[in-house]
Write a protein that holds these residues in place. Structure first.
Motif, short mmCIF file in Angstrom:
data_model
loop_
_atom_site.label_atom_id
_atom_site.label_comp_id
_atom_site.label_asym_id
_atom_site.label_seq_id
_atom_site.Cartn_x
_atom_site.Cartn_y
_atom_site.Cartn_z
N UNK A 1 2.76 52.53 -14.33
CA UNK A 1 3.49 51.49 -15.03
C UNK A 1 4.90 52.00 -15.28
N UNK A 2 5.87 51.38 -14.65
CA UNK A 2 7.23 51.83 -14.97
C UNK A 2 7.99 50.73 -15.71
N UNK A 3 7.23 49.83 -16.35
CA UNK A 3 7.90 48.90 -17.25
C UNK A 3 7.97 49.54 -18.62
N UNK A 4 9.10 49.36 -19.30
CA UNK A 4 9.26 50.03 -20.58
C UNK A 4 8.47 49.35 -21.70
N UNK A 5 7.15 49.38 -21.58
CA UNK A 5 6.30 48.76 -22.59
C UNK A 5 6.02 49.81 -23.67
N UNK A 6 6.00 49.41 -24.94
CA UNK A 6 5.66 50.37 -25.99
C UNK A 6 4.14 50.49 -26.05
N UNK B 1 13.93 35.66 -11.99
CA UNK B 1 13.85 37.06 -11.59
C UNK B 1 12.85 37.82 -12.46
N UNK B 2 12.95 37.61 -13.78
CA UNK B 2 12.06 38.32 -14.70
C UNK B 2 10.60 37.97 -14.42
N UNK B 3 10.35 36.68 -14.19
CA UNK B 3 8.97 36.25 -13.94
C UNK B 3 8.45 36.85 -12.64
N UNK B 4 9.30 36.84 -11.61
CA UNK B 4 8.85 37.39 -10.32
C UNK B 4 8.61 38.88 -10.41
N UNK C 1 9.91 45.90 -9.24
CA UNK C 1 11.17 45.83 -9.98
C UNK C 1 12.32 45.27 -9.14
N UNK C 2 12.11 45.14 -7.82
CA UNK C 2 13.18 44.62 -6.97
C UNK C 2 13.04 43.11 -6.75
N UNK C 3 11.99 42.53 -7.35
CA UNK C 3 11.76 41.11 -7.10
C UNK C 3 12.84 40.25 -7.74
N UNK C 4 13.25 39.24 -7.05
CA UNK C 4 14.15 38.22 -7.60
C UNK C 4 14.03 37.00 -6.70
N UNK D 1 19.44 41.84 -11.62
CA UNK D 1 20.04 42.75 -12.58
C UNK D 1 19.68 42.43 -14.02
N UNK D 2 19.79 41.14 -14.39
CA UNK D 2 19.68 40.80 -15.80
C UNK D 2 18.36 41.24 -16.43
N UNK D 3 17.21 41.01 -15.75
CA UNK D 3 15.97 41.46 -16.37
C UNK D 3 15.96 42.96 -16.64
N UNK D 4 16.51 43.74 -15.71
CA UNK D 4 16.53 45.19 -15.93
C UNK D 4 17.41 45.56 -17.11
N UNK D 5 18.59 44.94 -17.14
CA UNK D 5 19.54 45.27 -18.20
C UNK D 5 18.98 44.87 -19.56
N UNK D 6 18.39 43.66 -19.63
CA UNK D 6 17.90 43.18 -20.92
C UNK D 6 16.69 43.98 -21.39
#
Lengths: 270, 367, 332
Positions: A97-102, B113-116, B123-126, B298-303
Motif C-alpha cells: 500500500x503506497x497510499x498515505x493512509x493513517x 483522476x482521484x477516483x481512477x 498512482x499513474x491513473x487519470x 497531479x492534483x490527487x497526489x498533491x492534495x
C-alpha cells in the motif's frame, strides 16, 4: 449483532462440496470441511494446492463453481453483503500500500459494514478503532502512516481492521509472510488469543512448523482436494508430509513448548 | 497481549477506559479543514481572476457592475467607474463563464483522476490512462470535422464511454480485470483513439480549419460561454456530487478487491458505476475544453500530501483544488502573452510535468 | 511609397545583384511567349527562403501547390507549364476563369503523387507544403532533379520572413518568377500594371480600426502585424487592432478583440469556413455581439486566397477599398 456472537460460539462454519474452476482449470473440487470455533485452523498445502482460493471462497469474495459455504446453516452467498461482512472478516495476503493512509483510517475501514453507504463514522466507530488497535498492541499508532510501519506492525493493523469488523470468523491468507521470526510469533500469538476469546480463526500458512506450533486444527490441501484434516497433533504426520510435499520428515517434540516440530530431509533422500 | 477488553460481538456498549481525548484521532481534524480552506481559496480566486485580463477592469468596477446586475439597474452613464457595454460583455460574457467553466472542468478532471487512482490502485491513473480523454476527443473531433450530426458533449461522452467499455472489455478478455491489465488495455485503447483522431484531422482538415482542432486537442478554455458553464456544471452535479459522496466506499478499495468484497462492498457494480461516473465527467469536461492534461494526475497526489488518503476528505479537497488550479492556469494562459493566448493544456503540462517529478522524488525519499 | 518608377529601379537593381551578370532587359515590352528569350539568363541561382535553387533552363513541367502559386504562373502567361495544381484555396479569380489547369489533388499531395507527374519544378505557397508527408522535403526533391520554390512572402526563417510585408517585396516576387521562367518582360508588365492600380487606391481617411478575422471560433485567428492582412488594411487606411503582434497571422483572445472594439471586421471567406458562418458566430456569441462592428454589421469580405500575399494582392486591396466606401458612416 447477538446473532454474530452465537454463530461465533457455535462455530458452525462449513464447506459443502465446494468446487472452483478458473476457466478450464480446476482449482478446487469437492471440498468438505468444518472450521471449528474457538480454535485456530491452519490451511496447509504446497504452492498451487488451492489454499488462497479456498480461503476466498469461504470469505465469499470468490463465487464457487458449485457447492456452498454455510455459517450456522445459512448459505453465506444468500446473505446480504453487509450482513456477511458483519460475520466474516478477511485479511488478504499483504499488498503493498503506497497510499498515505493513517493507521486509524485503515482500521476504520472495518466499520464500513455497519454504516449506511454515505454516512460518516460515529464516535462509537472511533472507539472501536481504538479498542482494536489496543487489542493488537498498537495503542498510540493511530496517527502514524501505514507505510511508515514495519511489516509485522502492518499485519497487525490489518488484523485490527478485521477486529473492528466485530465478526466471529477471521480468515487470513499467509499472515506471516515476509515477517521476521519475532513478528511471526507476535501475529500467531495474537490469533491464538482471539481463538481463546471464542473466534473462529482460519489462516492459510505455508510453514509446517508454525502450523504445528500454533494451530489447533489443520486442513491439508493437495491438488485442489482435502487430503487430511483434523486435530493438528494427530493429523500432521511424517507420512502425510512425505506424500504431500515429497519430502521425508521426522517428528520431534519441541523441548521449549512441548508442541510437535518437524525436521526435513532432502527431496531425493530415502 | 491482553484480551480481556475484547468486546464480544453484539456487545453494544463501547469499551470503557478510553478518555475522549484519546478517541480524537490525531491528524483527522486538521485534514477535514482542508476542503473548507480550499473552498475559501476558490471563492477568492474567482473574484481576483475576474479582474485580470487584457482589458483593464478594476475590482471596484467589477463590484459596481455586479451590484448593478443584481439590483437590475443600468449603470449610471456619468459614473467614471461604470463599465461600457463592451466592458460589461467582457466581464459577464467572456471572463465569468470562462472562469466558472475552468473551475468545473478542473474539479471534474481532478475528481476523475482521484477516483481512477483509487479504483485501479495505480498512482499513474487519470482520465488519460483508461483512454477516456482520447475517446472523448475522438468523439468530439468527429463532430467538429466530419460534421456528424450529434452535439459535441454527447459525442464526447459517447467517445469516453466507448473507450471505457473497450478498455475494460479488453482487460477482461485477457483474464480477470486487474489494475495492471486495465492500464495496459487503457494504453492500447488510448493509442488507437488518438491515431483515429489524427487520421480524421489529417484527411479532412481544409485550409486553416485544423487550428481550431489543434487548440482543442491541446485543451483550451478559450471561447467558453454560459453553455459551457451549464454543461460542465450539470455533469458535475450529476456525476461529480454522487462520486464525492462515495468517498467512504472508495476507501474500502484501499487494500484490494478481495478486501473490499470482504468489507461488504459490491466490488464489480461499484467499480462500474464509479467508472461510468468518471466517463460522464470526463466526456462532459472534454467536450467543453478539449483534453487538458495533468490535472487528473497531479492534483490527487498533491492534495493527498495535505489530507492523507481518506477519500471522504480527499475527494472534496481534490475537486476544489482542481478548480483553483485550473482557474489560475487558465488566467496565465489568457494573459501571459496578451493579446495572444495559449491553450491552457500547455500551461498545465508545463506546470504538471515538473510537479509530478517532484512528487515522485518525494515519494522515493519517503520510502 | 508605392510609386512605379521607384519600384522599377529597386527591382532592376535586385535582379542585377542576384544574377551577377548582364541584366535582362528592363524596359517593358509586349507579352512574349514563355521561354522566348530564355537561354541568355541561365543558369540562374536564386536564394529562396534560405535554400539556393539553380535553374539551368526555364521550368517546363510545374506542380503548383496553393492558389497563390497557380495564380502567379497564370498571370505570367505560364499556365501551359502547369502539369498539376493542388491544394487550391478556392476558385480562380475571374481573370483566369477559363484557364484549363489539371488538378493533382484537392489537398496537399504526397511525394509520390507529385513525382509521378515528373515535374521539373514544385512551386508551393507555404513552406509547410514541402514536408516529407506532403510534396516531399526540398533537399530530397532537389536530389531527384526537381527544383523547389516557395512563395517568398511565406518564408519563416529570420532574414527571409516578411518584416513587414510590403508591396515592393510582392512585386519583387513577381519579377523573380519572371526571371526563373525567362519571361522578364511579361513580369515587368504585370508589375507596372499592379503598381498603377495600387497607386490609384485612396486610403480611407477616417482612422477606422479593423480586425482581420481569418478563422477560429473559440480563439480567433487574426491577421497580425507583419503579413498580407496588415499590408492590405494599411493600404486602404484601416488600423489593424492586432498590429502589435509580430507575426503574419496569430491567435488573439476574444477579450483583447473586445477591448479593442474594432470599427470594421474583415471576414475571410473560405468554402470550409464561410464569411456568413463567422457573422453567425459573432452575432450568436453574447460577448462579440456587443462589438460595434457586429452591432452595425460593418463587415468587409476577402476570399481566402486573397488574404495570401501574391499577384492578387492589389486586387484584394482594391476590393477592400470599394467595400469600405460602401459602408455607412459610423454611428455617432
Amino acid at each position: 449483532m447477538s446473532a454474530a456472537g452465537s454463530i461465533a460460539a457455535a462455530g458452525e462454519l462449513r464447506a459443502h462440496g465446494l468446487s472452483y474452476s478458473a476457466g478450464q482449470r480446476v482449482i478446487l473440487s469437492g471440498i468438505e470441511c468444518a472450521l471449528p470455533g474457538s480454535a485456530v485452523t491452519g490451511l496447509l498445502g504446497p504452492n498451487g494446492a488451492g489454499k488462497s482460493s479456498l480461503l476466498r471462497l469461504i470469505a465469499a469474495v470468490l463465487k464457487p463453481t458449485s457447492g456452498q459455504v454455510s455459517l450456522a446453516g445459512t448459505d453465506l452467498r444468500s446473505m446480504k453483503r453487509k450482513v456477511r461482512a458483519q460475520h466474516l472478516a478477511f485479511v488478504d495476503q499483504q499488498v503493498d500500500v503506497d497510499v498515505p493512509l493513517s493507521v486509524a483510517d485503515a482500521v476504520l475501514l472495518g466499520r464500513l459494514p455497519y454504516r449506511p453507504a454515505y454516512a460518516p463514522e460515529t464516535t462509537r466507530d472511533e472507539l472501536i478503532v481504538q479498542r482494536s488497535l489496543a487489542q493488537v498492541g498498537l495503542e498510540g499508532f493511530g496517527a502514524r502512516r501505514l507505510d511508515s510501519l514495519s511489516g509485522g506492525e502492518r499485519q497487525r493493523v490489518h488484523i485490527a481492521r478485521a477486529l473492528a469488523q466485530e465478526t466471529g470468523v477471521l480468515l487470513l491468507d499467509e499472515p506471516t509472510n515476509h515477517l521476521d521470526l519475532s513478528a511471526q510469533a507476535g501475529v500467531l500469538d495474537l490469533l491464538r488469543g482471539l481463538a481463546l476469546g471464542g473466534s473462529t480463526v482460519v489462516a492459510a500458512l505455508h510453514d509446517i512448523n508454525l502450523t504445528a506450533a500454533y494451530c489447533d486444527h489443520v486442513i491439508v490441501l493437495a491438488g485442489g482436494r482435502v487430503v487430511a484434516s483434523g486435530e493438528t497433533a494427530s493429523t500432521l504426520t511424517p507420512g502425510l508430509i512425505r506424500s504431500v510435499y515429497g519430502v521425508p520428515a521426522v517428528r520431534l517434540d519441541n523441548p521449549l513448548t512441548g508442541r510437535p516440530v518437524f525436521a526435513f530431509g532432502g527431496r531425493d533422500q530415502r | 497481549m491482553s484480551l480481556q477488553h475484547r468486546a464480544r460481538p453484539g456487545d453494544g456498549a463501547p469499551p470503557t477506559g478510553f478518555p475522549s481525548a484519546a478517541v480524537r484521532r490525531a491528524g483527522a481534524r486538521p485534514a477535514a479543514l482542508v476542503p473548507l480552506a480550499l473552498g475559501g481559496v476558490l471563492a477568492v480566486s474567482v473574484v481576483l481572476a475576474l479582474t485580470i485580463g487584457p482589458a483593464d477592469i478594476s475590482l471596484l468596477q467589477v463590484a459596481r457592475s455586479a451590484a448593478d446586475r443584481v439590483a437590475g439597474t443600468s449603470p449610471a452613464g456619468a459614473d467614471a467607474a461604470a463599465l461600457s457595454s463592451v466592458q460589461q460583455a467582457i466581464l459577464w460574457e467572456l471572463r465569468l463563464p470562462r472562469l466558472l467553466t475552468a473551475a468545473f472542468v478542473g474539479a471534474g478532471l481532478a475528481l476523475s483522476g482521484a477516483v481512477m487512482q483509487a479504483l485501479t490502485r495505480n498512482p499513474l491513473a487519470d482520465p488519460y490512462l483508461l483512454g477516456l480523454s482520447s475517446g472523448a476527443s475522438l468523439g468530439a473531433v468527429s463532430v467538429l470535422l466530419l460534421g456528424a450530426a450529434v452535439v459535441l458533449p454527447v459525442a464526447a461522452f459517447a467517445g469516453a464511454m466507448a473507450a471505457l467499455v473497450l478498455t475494460l472489455s479488453l482487460a477482461a478478455a485477457a483474464g480477470s480485470i486487474n489494475p495492471s491489465r486495465t492500464v495496459l488495455a487503457g494504453l492500447a485503447v488510448s493509442s488507437a483513439a488518438s491515431a483515429l483522431t489524427s487520421f480524421i484531422i489529417f484527411f479532412s482538415s481544409k485550409g486553416d480549419s485544423y487550428r481550431e482542432v489543434l487548440n482543442w486537442l491541446l485543451g483550451s478554455l478559450a471561447g467558453s460561454t454560459w453553455t459551457s458553464v451549464t454543461i460542465s456544471a450539470a455533469a458535475f452535479l450529476l456525476a461529480g456530487i454522487p462520486i464525492l459522496l462515495s468517498g467512504g466506499l472508495l476507501d474500502g478499495f484501499s487494500f484490494g478487491d478481495n478486501a473490499a468484497g470482504a468489507l461488504g462492498l459490491n466490488v464489480p457494480v461499484l467499480r462500474w458505476v464509479l467508472l461510468a461516473g468518471t466517463a460522464v465527467l470526463t466526456g462532459a469536461m472534454v467536450s467543453v475544453s478539449g483534453s487538458i492534461g495533468f490535472v487528473g494526475l497531479i492534483l490527487p497526489h498533491a492534495v493527498r500530501l495535505l489530507t492523507g488518503a481518506r477519500h471522504r476528505v480527499l475527494l472534496p479537497a481534490v475537486a476544489l483544488a482542481g478548480a483553483v488550479f485550473l482557474v489560475w492556469a487558465d488566467t496565465l494562459a489568457r494573459t501571459v502573452f496578451e493579446p495572444r493566448e495559449i491553450p491552457v493544456g500547455i500551461v498545465t503540462a508545463l506546470i504538471g510535468a515538473p510537479v509530478f517529478a517532484v512528487l515522485l522524488w518525494r515519494r522515493k525519499a519517503q520510502s | 511609397m508605392f510609386s512605379t518608377t521607384r519600384y522599377l529601379a529597386t527591382a532592376g537593381a535586385l535582379i542585377l545583384l542576384a544574377a551577377g551578370c548582364a541584366g535582362p532587359s528592363q524596359t517593358s515590352s509586349p507579352v512574349e511567349p514563355p521561354g522566348g528569350t530564355a537561354a541568355a539568363g541561365y543558369p540562374a541561382t536564386i536564394d529562396n527562403c534560405g535554400t539556393q535553387v539553380t535553374f539551368e533552363a526555364a521550368p517546363e513541367r510545374v506542380v503548383t501547390i496553393k492558389s497563390t502559386a497557380t495564380e502567379m504562373l497564370l498571370s505570367l502567361g505560364l499556365g501551359s507549364t502547369i502539369v498539376g495544381s493542388a491544394f487550391a484555396d478556392g476558385p480562380l479569380p475571374d481573370a483566369h476563369a477559363d484557364a484549363r489547369i489539371p488538378v493533382l489533388s484537392e489537398q496537399l499531395p504526397g511525394t509520390e503523387a507529385t513525382l509521378a507527374l515528373e515535374p521539373d519544378l514544385v512551386y508551393g505557397g507555404w513552406e509547410s507544403n514541402f514536408s516529407a508527408e506532403g510534396a516531399g522535403d526540398r533537399a530530397s526533391l532537389e536530389a531527384l532533379g526537381v527544383r523547389t520554390y516557395v512563395s517568398p512572402a511565406a518564408c519563416k526563417a529570420e532574414g527571409y520572413k516578411p518584416d513587414p510585408l510590403t508591396f515592393d517585396s510582392i512585386f519583387d516576387d513577381i519579377t523573380e518568377m519572371g526571371r526563373i521562367f525567362g519571361v522578364e518582360a511579361r513580369a515587368d508588365l504585370v508589375v507596372s500594371q499592379e503598381a498603377d492600380k495600387l497607386a490609384a487606391i485612396t486610403p480611407d481617411g477616417s482612422g477606422l480600426s479593423a480586425l482581420w478575422y481569418s478563422s477560429g471560433e473559440k480563439t480567433p485567428y487574426v491577421g497580425a502585424g507583419t503579413g498580407a492582412p496588415q499590408l492590405l488594411m494599411e493600404t486602404v487606411g484601416l488600423r489593424n487592432v492586432a498590429a502589435d503582434i509580430d507575426d503574419s497571422w496569430s491567435a488573439m483572445s476574444w477579450e483583447a478583440v473586445a477591448a479593442a472594439d474594432p470599427d470594421v471586421i474583415v471576414l475571410v471567406d473560405a468554402a470550409w469556413n464561410t464569411a456568413q458562418q463567422k457573422v453567425d458566430h459573432l452575432t450568436a456569441n453574447p460577448a462579440t455581439a456587443k462589438l460595434r462592428a457586429v452591432r452595425e454589421s460593418r463587415y468587409l469580405t476577402v476570399p481566402f486566397a486573397g488574404g495570401e500575399a501574391g499577384v492578387r494582392s492589389v486586387d484584394t486591396a482594391r476590393s477592400l477599398e470599394d467595400q469600405l466606401r460602401l459602408l455607412d458612416p459610423l454611428d455617432p
